[in-house]
Design a protein around this motif. Structure first.
Motif, PDB file in Angstrom:
ATOM      1  N   PRO A 235       0.816  -1.220   0.000  1.00  0.00           N
ATOM      2  CA  PRO A 235       0.000   0.000   0.000  1.00  0.00           C
ATOM      3  C   PRO A 235       0.844   1.263   0.000  1.00  0.00           C
ATOM      4  CG  PRO A 235       0.167  -0.852   2.218  1.00  0.00           C
ATOM      5  CD  PRO A 235       0.884  -1.847   1.344  1.00  0.00           C
ATOM      6  N   ALA A 236       0.266   2.355  -0.413  1.00  0.00           N
ATOM      7  CA  ALA A 236       0.919   3.657  -0.253  1.00  0.00           C
ATOM      8  C   ALA A 236       1.185   3.885   1.231  1.00  0.00           C
ATOM      9  CB  ALA A 236       0.023   4.757  -0.805  1.00  0.00           C
ATOM     10  N   GLY A 237       2.321   4.497   1.549  1.00  0.00           N
ATOM     11  CA  GLY A 237       2.701   4.723   2.933  1.00  0.00           C
ATOM     12  C   GLY A 237       3.541   3.611   3.527  1.00  0.00           C
ATOM     13  N   HIS A 238       3.715   2.494   2.780  1.00  0.00           N
ATOM     14  CA  HIS A 238       4.518   1.374   3.268  1.00  0.00           C
ATOM     15  C   HIS A 238       6.002   1.748   3.207  1.00  0.00           C
ATOM     16  CE1 HIS A 238       5.598  -2.838   4.027  1.00  0.00           C
ATOM     17  NE2 HIS A 238       6.490  -2.709   3.069  1.00  0.00           N
ATOM     18  N   LYS A 239       6.731   1.572   4.307  1.00  0.00           N
ATOM     19  CA  LYS A 239       8.154   1.905   4.335  1.00  0.00           C
ATOM     20  C   LYS A 239       8.989   0.662   4.053  1.00  0.00           C
ATOM     21  CE  LYS A 239      11.549   4.797   6.614  1.00  0.00           C
ATOM     22  NZ  LYS A 239      11.819   5.760   7.694  1.00  0.00           N
TER      23      LYS A 239
ATOM     24  N   ARG B 185       2.635   5.557  -3.540  1.00  0.00           N
ATOM     25  CA  ARG B 185       1.441   5.015  -4.197  1.00  0.00           C
ATOM     26  C   ARG B 185       1.486   3.495  -4.084  1.00  0.00           C
ATOM     27  NH1 ARG B 185       3.065   6.532 -10.470  1.00  0.00           N
ATOM     28  NH2 ARG B 185       4.778   5.013 -10.707  1.00  0.00           N
ATOM     29  N   PRO B 186       0.370   2.822  -4.255  1.00  0.00           N
ATOM     30  CA  PRO B 186       0.375   1.360  -4.136  1.00  0.00           C
ATOM     31  C   PRO B 186       1.220   0.721  -5.231  1.00  0.00           C
ATOM     32  CG  PRO B 186      -1.865   2.239  -4.068  1.00  0.00           C
ATOM     33  CD  PRO B 186      -0.979   3.358  -4.503  1.00  0.00           C
ATOM     34  N   VAL B 187       1.807  -0.426  -4.894  1.00  0.00           N
ATOM     35  CA  VAL B 187       2.561  -1.226  -5.860  1.00  0.00           C
ATOM     36  C   VAL B 187       1.989  -2.628  -5.838  1.00  0.00           C
ATOM     37  CG1 VAL B 187       4.818  -2.159  -6.492  1.00  0.00           C
ATOM     38  CG2 VAL B 187       4.647   0.155  -5.549  1.00  0.00           C
TER      39      VAL B 187
ATOM     40  N   THR C 126       9.757   1.400  -8.564  1.00  0.00           N
ATOM     41  CA  THR C 126      10.362   2.375  -9.467  1.00  0.00           C
ATOM     42  C   THR C 126      10.647   3.679  -8.725  1.00  0.00           C
ATOM     43  OG1 THR C 126       8.329   3.465 -10.208  1.00  0.00           O
ATOM     44  CG2 THR C 126       8.913   1.386 -11.290  1.00  0.00           C
ATOM     45  N   ALA C 127      11.373   4.548  -9.397  1.00  0.00           N
ATOM     46  CA  ALA C 127      11.675   5.859  -8.805  1.00  0.00           C
ATOM     47  C   ALA C 127      10.405   6.649  -8.549  1.00  0.00           C
ATOM     48  CB  ALA C 127      12.613   6.635  -9.720  1.00  0.00           C
ATOM     49  N   ASP C 128       9.397   6.473  -9.399  1.00  0.00           N
ATOM     50  CA  ASP C 128       8.141   7.207  -9.230  1.00  0.00           C
ATOM     51  C   ASP C 128       7.294   6.680  -8.080  1.00  0.00           C
ATOM     52  OD1 ASP C 128       8.714   8.932 -11.261  1.00  0.00           O
ATOM     53  OD2 ASP C 128       7.409   7.967 -12.754  1.00  0.00           O
ATOM     54  N   ASP C 129       7.670   5.508  -7.534  1.00  0.00           N
ATOM     55  CA  ASP C 129       6.866   4.886  -6.474  1.00  0.00           C
ATOM     56  C   ASP C 129       7.255   5.354  -5.081  1.00  0.00           C
ATOM     57  OD1 ASP C 129       5.414   3.298  -8.268  1.00  0.00           O
ATOM     58  OD2 ASP C 129       6.909   1.685  -8.194  1.00  0.00           O
ATOM     59  N   VAL C 130       8.409   6.035  -4.936  1.00  0.00           N
ATOM     60  CA  VAL C 130       8.927   6.331  -3.599  1.00  0.00           C
ATOM     61  C   VAL C 130       9.136   7.829  -3.411  1.00  0.00           C
ATOM     62  CG1 VAL C 130      10.090   4.080  -3.492  1.00  0.00           C
ATOM     63  CG2 VAL C 130      11.362   6.102  -4.241  1.00  0.00           C
ATOM     64  N   ASP C 131       9.209   8.205  -2.146  1.00  0.00           N
ATOM     65  CA  ASP C 131       9.562   9.591  -1.834  1.00  0.00           C
ATOM     66  C   ASP C 131      11.059   9.770  -2.057  1.00  0.00           C
ATOM     67  OD1 ASP C 131      10.136   7.840   0.334  1.00  0.00           O
ATOM     68  OD2 ASP C 131      10.317   9.555   1.689  1.00  0.00           O
ATOM     69  N   ARG C 132      11.425  10.709  -2.885  1.00  0.00           N
ATOM     70  CA  ARG C 132      12.833  10.920  -3.208  1.00  0.00           C
ATOM     71  C   ARG C 132      13.504  11.741  -2.111  1.00  0.00           C
ATOM     72  NH1 ARG C 132      14.458  10.943  -9.076  1.00  0.00           N
ATOM     73  NH2 ARG C 132      12.879   9.718 -10.164  1.00  0.00           N
ATOM     74  N   PRO C 133      14.650  11.289  -1.608  1.00  0.00           N
ATOM     75  CA  PRO C 133      15.340  12.053  -0.566  1.00  0.00           C
ATOM     76  C   PRO C 133      15.992  13.303  -1.150  1.00  0.00           C
ATOM     77  CG  PRO C 133      16.660  10.180  -1.229  1.00  0.00           C
ATOM     78  CD  PRO C 133      15.358  10.044  -1.959  1.00  0.00           C
ATOM     79  N   ALA C 134      15.942  14.369  -0.406  1.00  0.00           N
ATOM     80  CA  ALA C 134      16.496  15.635  -0.904  1.00  0.00           C
ATOM     81  C   ALA C 134      17.996  15.725  -0.687  1.00  0.00           C
ATOM     82  CB  ALA C 134      15.800  16.805  -0.219  1.00  0.00           C
TER      83      ALA C 134
END
Length: 459
Positions: free
Chosen positions: A379-383, A424-426, A433-441
């Motif tokens: 699910p979205a929000g899964h770490k 987002r859910p996978v 993918t890169a679009d599925d995760v929060d990108r670190p700054a």
């Protein structure tokens, strides 16, 4: 090869190193350095310096905890090992090379780059960083005029060395690979199979102990019989990614064949299908799970090449000398069944620093990436967090895919996904993918990977 003659330059001018990360590997390297000429460990940086200090005291090694560059320099000046609270302090010391062994992808990339920028060589033990940004770090080291190497004592360097040996001799490599880290030990008396601390009863193994004429069917039957035991481990994929990038060999399939097989069967399996094997072609890499009896020698963590002999006459000669060879004399097995951690690591370190011969050369480039597929709906929000000691994220299946730029819907390298949260859910079976995760700054690992993608023209 006469090693004492080869490494005379190191005995005459000992190599000074510092460890960043002092776990099992690092401590075995320190212990071995005390027994040899040519290598001196001057400093250690670790998250748990109390543990390191206690272990060193038990080894009879004088060490001092240092909270500044001046303190570290003072300790080294009087022959004590400096236990540095800061890597930046460690890099002020008179050392030739750091050994990066944190096992953390972000830290490994950061400390390796810092060492290169400080004019120090790098022995990279942290495969988690190397499989993501190794080629760009190696290129930066070459540009800076400092050595950068993988390390013998770990399987990637040992296998790269074996491959280079075979190629030098003109032995065509059909397949190269390694055994998984632990054997699967079958006891014919009890029909139990033991893997580390796990044990299952599998009488079916006795029925398929011989490979038989239908080799693929036998391998499939063994896998079903031992389905309760793990047969694919993330570290193995990580290590083979390094080998592919260094040698150009490619996996025969993204998830490996990973057969449960006896060592003597390797030349019968790791050959083209046209000859009765598992492979679609030649020049492949793979990982096997060593199946053996309790009275047979271990192959755990060993490395191998299956090569084509010059002719059937040569094959018959080697088979007569006990070399595992196919019945037609066409293919044979050459292997090293062990890796000795820090005990043999000095060979790589001395070679890179005093002989100018690292394990890696200018051909080192991105060929494959270690990536991950979801094993269930996430699910979205899964770490995505590592759990346990095997550097693996639950619910992610490791695969090797062609190297690609980190962008959009391309598979994200496994250790770039670690620590990230899904935005987002996978679905099960889909790549992360890169679009599925929060990108670190502020991730140097991500920054270096972008630089590597551009340097090697990945798309």
């Amino acid at each position: 090869m006469q090693f004492e003659t080869l490494f005379r330059p190191a005995r005459e001018n000992p190599v000074s190193i510092a460890l960043i990360g002092a776990g099992e590997f690092g401590m075995s390297l320190i212990a071995q350095s005390r027994r040899m000429q040519g290598l001196v460990v001057k400093a250690v940086a670790d998250k748990d310096l109390d543990r390191v200090a206690s272990t060193l005291a038990g080894m009879g090694i004088a060490a001092r905890r240092c909270d500044s560059a001046a303190a570290a320099q003072s300790a080294v000046a009087v022959g004590e090992m400096a236990l540095c609270e800061s890597v930046s302090d460690l890099l002020t010391l008179p050392i030739d090379m750091i050994v990066e062994a944190t096992g953390d992808a972000e830290a490994g990339a950061r400390f390796a780059l810092a060492a290169i920028e400080a004019g120090r060589g790098v022995t990279m033990v942290t495969k988690e960083a190397e499989c993501v940004v190794g080629p760009v770090l190696a290129a930066k080291a070459r540009a800076a005029g400092v050595p950068y190497t993988l390390v013998e004592g770990d399987q990637p360097a040992l296998l790269i060395g074996l491959i280079s040996w075979a190629r030098t001799l003109g032995l065509p490599i059909i397949c190269a690979g390694k055994s998984s880290e632990y054997d699967y030990v079958y006891d014919p008396a009890t029909h139990e199979v033991t893997w580390t601390t796990e044990r299952v009863t599998a009488p079916e193994i006795g029925k398929v102990w011989a490979l038989g004429p239908d080799r693929a069917a036998t391998i499939a039957a063994r896998a079903r019989a031992l389905a309760a035991l793990p047969q694919r481990m993330v570290p193995d994929y990580c290590e083979m990614a390094l080998v592919a990038n260094a040698t150009g060999l490619i996996p025969d399939r993204p998830d490996f064949h990973s057969p449960l097989t006896r060592a003597i069967e390797l030349p019968d399996l790791y050959i083209p299908k046209a000859d009765g094997g598992l492979l679609e072609g030649e020049g492949r890499i793979d990982v096997f799970n060593c199946l053996r009896r309790p009275d047979e020698a271990s192959f755990a963590g060993g490395v191998f090449v299956v090569v084509a002999w010059a002719d059937a006459r040569s094959g018959a000669l080697f088979r007569g000398k006990g070399i595992p060879t196919t019945a037609d004399g066409k293919y044979g097995l050459v292997y090293n069944p062990s890796h000795l951690l820090g005990v043999e690591a000095p060979i790589s370190i001395l070679s890179a620093t005093r002989l100018g011969q690292p394990i890696l050369d200018e051909r080192y480039k991105p060929v494959v990436d270690l990536t991950a597929r979801a094993m269930r709906d996430l699910p979205a929000g899964h770490k995505l967090e590592i759990v346990g000691t095997r550097h693996a994220v639950p619910d992610l299946e490791p695969v090797l895919t062609p190297a690609a730029a980190v962008k959009g819907s391309a598979p994200l390298p496994y250790y770039m996904a670690v620590g990230r949260t899904l935005t987002r859910p996978v679905a099960a079976g889909a790549f992360i993918t890169a679009d599925d995760v929060d990108r670190p700054a502020d991730s140097l690992l991500w920054k270096l990977r972008a630089e590597q993608d551009a340097m090697f023209g990945l798309k």
